[in-house]
Scaffold this motif. Structure first.
Motif, short mmCIF file in Angstrom:
data_model
loop_
_atom_site.label_atom_id
_atom_site.label_comp_id
_atom_site.label_asym_id
_atom_site.label_seq_id
_atom_site.Cartn_x
_atom_site.Cartn_y
_atom_site.Cartn_z
N ALA A 116 6.28 4.61 -4.10
CA ALA A 116 6.76 5.23 -2.99
C ALA A 116 7.85 6.29 -3.29
O ALA A 116 7.61 7.58 -2.92
CB ALA A 116 7.38 4.51 -1.65
N ASP A 164 0.99 -1.15 -0.11
CA ASP A 164 -0.10 -0.01 0.14
C ASP A 164 0.86 1.16 0.11
O ASP A 164 1.96 1.19 0.51
CB ASP A 164 -0.80 -0.12 1.31
CG ASP A 164 -0.28 0.36 2.83
OD1 ASP A 164 0.02 1.53 2.79
OD2 ASP A 164 0.15 -0.62 3.19
N PRO A 165 0.50 2.35 -0.69
CA PRO A 165 1.40 3.59 -0.96
C PRO A 165 1.97 4.13 0.47
O PRO A 165 3.14 4.36 0.60
CB PRO A 165 0.49 4.72 -1.48
CG PRO A 165 -0.59 3.64 -2.22
CD PRO A 165 -0.75 2.45 -1.47
N GLU A 166 0.86 4.14 1.42
CA GLU A 166 1.39 4.94 2.58
C GLU A 166 2.24 4.21 3.39
O GLU A 166 3.47 4.76 3.57
CB GLU A 166 0.22 5.09 3.47
CG GLU A 166 -0.77 6.11 3.17
CD GLU A 166 -2.05 6.32 4.03
OE1 GLU A 166 -1.86 5.75 5.39
OE2 GLU A 166 -2.89 7.07 3.62
N GLY A 167 2.27 2.69 3.37
CA GLY A 167 3.23 1.85 4.39
C GLY A 167 4.54 1.82 3.36
O GLY A 167 5.69 2.12 4.02
N VAL A 197 5.77 4.53 1.56
CA VAL A 197 6.15 5.77 1.71
C VAL A 197 6.92 5.87 2.96
O VAL A 197 8.02 6.29 3.17
CB VAL A 197 5.11 6.64 1.64
CG1 VAL A 197 5.54 8.18 2.00
CG2 VAL A 197 4.99 7.04 0.11
N GLU A 198 6.24 5.37 4.18
CA GLU A 198 6.93 5.40 5.38
C GLU A 198 8.04 4.69 5.42
O GLU A 198 9.31 4.94 6.00
CB GLU A 198 6.03 4.62 6.29
CG GLU A 198 6.58 4.80 8.08
CD GLU A 198 5.48 4.00 8.71
OE1 GLU A 198 5.92 3.70 10.04
OE2 GLU A 198 4.38 4.15 8.60
N SER A 203 5.95 8.91 -5.35
CA SER A 203 5.19 9.54 -4.23
C SER A 203 5.78 10.81 -3.53
O SER A 203 5.03 11.79 -3.29
CB SER A 203 4.27 8.77 -3.51
OG SER A 203 3.70 7.78 -4.12
#
Length: 335
Positions: A261, A226-229, A231-232, A264
């Motif tokens: 990521a 998933d993009p948020e994970g 990116v983190e 992004s």
């Protein structure tokens, strides 16, 4: 044509009556018995009769005749059946077929029937598991007459021996490729615990090369799909001291998450962070940028695994060392 009722299984006796020969002749022809001389005309008549009636030899009878089943049961763990695993299953099917064996696959993904029910029903000649499984289960299989029980990626639990296929060289190849230009490496592991039996040795390969070359311990992060994970994870790598600039990903799917990521965050591979995957899935060449990846010869592995099973069935000596796994880096734009 005499025909038979569609309500029962066609037997060799039906084929014999249809062809006007004895049941023994049908057996000699359909089993290609080398000790019997059957005329070409008679053989053709038997085969044509069998085809008309839709005759399929009994697997149980064939097993009794040969002294063993011709089935190799493949046990799949609860892994995603994606491009690479699907390709390996097909190549194993082909490789075993070359030895006159049928490769049947059972996945342990819930709510599948328990493995013990499957092998008891099939009584295969051999069991080839991708994951490790308890020695008690292997012992029960052998007690039931299944002589060959092998595990591809792990030892039977409680019984240490090298895996048939080692994953450590994959991580080592990735690390050596990136270490030529990067002084701090990261490892992107998958967000699926069941894949640990593959991810751990690959990470061990990265660690070994870093230690050999005097590089810091690799920075290990889980990269979810998933993009948020993702990116983190990338932010954490860039904030490390020293910052991570090269990523060895567990496989291409995880590597693609890292590339997403980066985009992004307004970053680019390989300028801001180089990424290398494993498997060369179809989407790897289509990524932006195209993904550099480690390619393995799964057909050679499938043939090697089939050969070891067949040698064990024939009572031959089976090597302890893992199969040779030809690896190469397919260099594209990401690293």
């Amino acid at each position: 044509m005499s025909g038979v009722s569609g309500r029962r299984r066609v037997t060799s006796g039906d084929v014999a009556r249809e062809a006007g020969v004895s049941r023994a002749t049908v057996s000699y022809v359909l089993n290609d018995s080398p000790r019997q001389k059957i005329s070409e005309t008679t053989s053709r008549r038997v085969w044509e009769a069998a085809a008309r009636l839709g005759y399929a030899p009994s697997a149980a009878a064939r097993s009794l005749r040969k002294g063993r089943s011709d089935i190799v049961l493949g046990l799949l763990p609860d892994w995603p059946i994606e491009h690479v695993l699907g390709r390996l299953v097909q190549q194993l099917t082909d490789a075993f077929a070359e030895h006159g064996l049928t490769f049947l696959v059972h996945s342990s993904a819930q709510p599948a029937r328990p493995v013990r029910e499957i092998w008891k029903a099939l009584t295969p000649a051999a069991v080839l598991a991708l994951d490790a499984f308890p020695e008690s289960e292997a012992g029960a299989m052998r007690a039931a007459g299944i002589d060959v029980v092998m595990s591809v990626h792990g030892s039977l639990r409680g019984r240490r021996r090298p895996p048939l296929v080692s994953e450590e060289p994959i991580g080592a190849v990735q690390a050596r490729h990136l270490a030529a230009s990067h002084r701090r490496l990261g490892y992107a592991r998958p967000d699926l615990a069941g894949l640990g039996i593959l991810a751990r040795p690959r990470l061990d390969g990265v660690r070994r090369v870093c230690a050999e070359l005097g590089l810091p311990e690799p920075d290990v992060r889980t990269v979810p799909f998933d993009p948020e994970g993702a990116v983190e994870a990338v932010r954490a790598w860039r904030a490390a001291d020293p910052p991570v600039t090269g990523i060895c990903a567990f496989n291409d799917a995880v590597a693609l998450s890292v590339l997403v990521a980066l985009r992004s965050l307004g970053l680019r591979a390989p300028d801001d962070m180089a990424v290398i995957g494993v498997d060369d899935i179809p989407g790897a060449a289509l990524a932006q940028p195209a993904l550099t990846t480690v390619v393995r010869d799964t057909d050679a592995l499938a043939r090697g695994l089939a050969r070891r099973v067949v040698d064990a069935l024939d009572g031959g000596r089976v090597p302890v060392d893992p199969l040779q796994d030809p690896l190469r880096v397919l260099v594209r734009m990401s690293a």
